[in-house]
Design an enzyme around this catalytic site. Structure first.
Site, short mmCIF file in Angstrom:
data_model
loop_
_atom_site.label_atom_id
_atom_site.label_comp_id
_atom_site.label_asym_id
_atom_site.label_seq_id
_atom_site.Cartn_x
_atom_site.Cartn_y
_atom_site.Cartn_z
N LYS A 98 40.19 -6.79 -31.04
CA LYS A 98 41.17 -6.97 -32.10
C LYS A 98 42.48 -6.27 -31.72
O LYS A 98 42.46 -5.34 -30.90
CB LYS A 98 40.62 -6.44 -33.43
CG LYS A 98 40.24 -4.94 -33.41
CD LYS A 98 41.46 -4.06 -33.59
CE LYS A 98 41.21 -2.62 -33.32
NZ LYS A 98 42.46 -1.84 -33.15
N TYR A 186 42.06 -2.22 -39.61
CA TYR A 186 40.77 -1.79 -40.17
C TYR A 186 40.86 -1.69 -41.69
O TYR A 186 39.94 -2.08 -42.41
CB TYR A 186 40.37 -0.44 -39.58
CG TYR A 186 39.96 -0.49 -38.14
CD1 TYR A 186 38.78 -1.10 -37.74
CD2 TYR A 186 40.77 0.08 -37.16
CE1 TYR A 186 38.41 -1.14 -36.41
CE2 TYR A 186 40.41 0.05 -35.82
CZ TYR A 186 39.23 -0.56 -35.45
OH TYR A 186 38.86 -0.61 -34.13
#
Length: 343
Positions: A98, A186
């Site tokens: 990511k 996140y």
């Protein structure tokens, strides 16, 4: 299932590669790096045959290497799309770190390339395989804190002296806006999987101090507020210029879920306060690494669904683009159900 690791930076060497030993169905079959010395040292340490050590220049030769089933891309974010497309062209499945890429257009290009090649694409959102976060998803879906009303999440640390030339995370071409794509994603993810909703509006602000070489190209801090169809609100903040933090707090109508730290490599702690208050010990958080490897191997070998597919990475890049668009326009922006801007 044999993985070729593309990129031998700190995360690959210190976090992910050592965890292959915990995996049931995955092993390191090959290495790809532009540093010949590192390629040799790491290859020797992991017992990788010399003919399974590739440079970026001869990457295309992996197409004929039957030891390699999948490629794990652990390169700077701005290179993800290019190397994912190359891996698909070589006939390999792709596990990509990511953020998936630096734009929704690049994400769409990656998804299309995988479909053309008939190969699978998974984004390495490790928290979806971490025991405490998995339990948190379950608790929130069961209404353990009542109806969610507020969510607050912060991910930050203070970056040491550096410049875009010295550190890819300070380079806009390689890291995008900076902390949002790296750490803040996140918190953005947590807001989605803990509410179980997609936001309908977003408002945001960014900050870049003048004269600081660390932030010549990227933002120092990004903050956003999301409003969900249920009325729940999420306040998210991320920074490369503040004391370290990594927490998520969900307040509902009958309780509060607190995760601190929430998405670290290890050491997760979680408790529920309120009517059914208790602390949770869900076991070893480091299992998240092997968990995602085995999940991807299962998806390839057994053709099972992928929990964190490319479409999820695309969704998140659309939301990141919306956050930056809101900050640039200095107003709240309405969103479609897929995270894109409402016209």
């Amino acid at each position: 299932m044999g993985f070729a690791i593309v990129g031998l930076g700190d995360y690959a060497l210190k976090q992910m590669m050592p965890r292959f030993a915990q995996s049931r169905r995955a092993h390191i079959a090959a290495l790809v790096s532009g540093n010949a010395d590192k390629l040799g040292q790491v290859g020797d340490a992991y017992g990788i045959p010399r003919n399974a050590r590739y440079s970026y220049e001869d990457f295309g030769k992996i197409a004929s290497d039957r030891r390699i089933d999948a490629v794990y891309i652990v390169l700077p974010s701005g290179l993800h799309a290019e190397w994912a497309v190359r891996a698909f062209a070589a006939g390999k499945h792709v596990l990509c770190e990511k953020p998936m890429a630096l734009s929704s257009a690049e994400c769409e290009h990656m998804i299309a390339a995988g479909r053309r090649a008939g190969r699978k694409l998974m984004i390495a959102y490790r928290s979806h395989f971490e025991p405490h976060n998995r339990k948190a998803m379950e608790l929130m879906s069961q209404g353990a804190a009542g109806r969610v009303r507020m969510l607050h999440s912060v991910q930050s640390y203070r970056m040491g002296p550096t410049t875009p030339r010295e550190n890819w995370r300070a380079s806009r071409a390689l890291a995008g806006g900076g902390p949002l794509e790296d750490l803040g994603i996140y918190g953005l993810q947590a807001a989605l999987y803990l509410t179980g909703e997609m936001p309908e509006t977003v408002s945001a602000t960014v900050f870049r101090p003048e004269g600081d070489p660390r932030f010549a190209e990227i933002y120092a801090s990004v903050a956003s507020q999301l409003r969900f169809p249920s009325g729940a609100m999420a306040q998210l903040a991320t920074s490369y210029d503040s004391a370290g933090a990594n927490f998520a707090e969900v307040r509902g109508t009958s309780g509060t879920l607190i995760m601190d730290p929430a998405t670290n490599y290890s050491g997760q702690k979680m408790r529920l306060e309120g009517r059914d208050g208790r602390a949770f010990d869900m076991g070893d958080p480091t299992l998240q690494f092997a968990g995602q490897l085995d999940h991807f191997a299962d998806a390839i070998r057994d053709n099972s669904p992928i929990r964190t597919p490319g479409e999820m990475g695309l969704r998140d890049l659309r939301l990141i683009e919306a956050i930056y668009a809101s900050a640039a326009a200095d107003r709240a922006i309405r969103l479609n159900g897929d995270g894109s801007l409402r016209s």
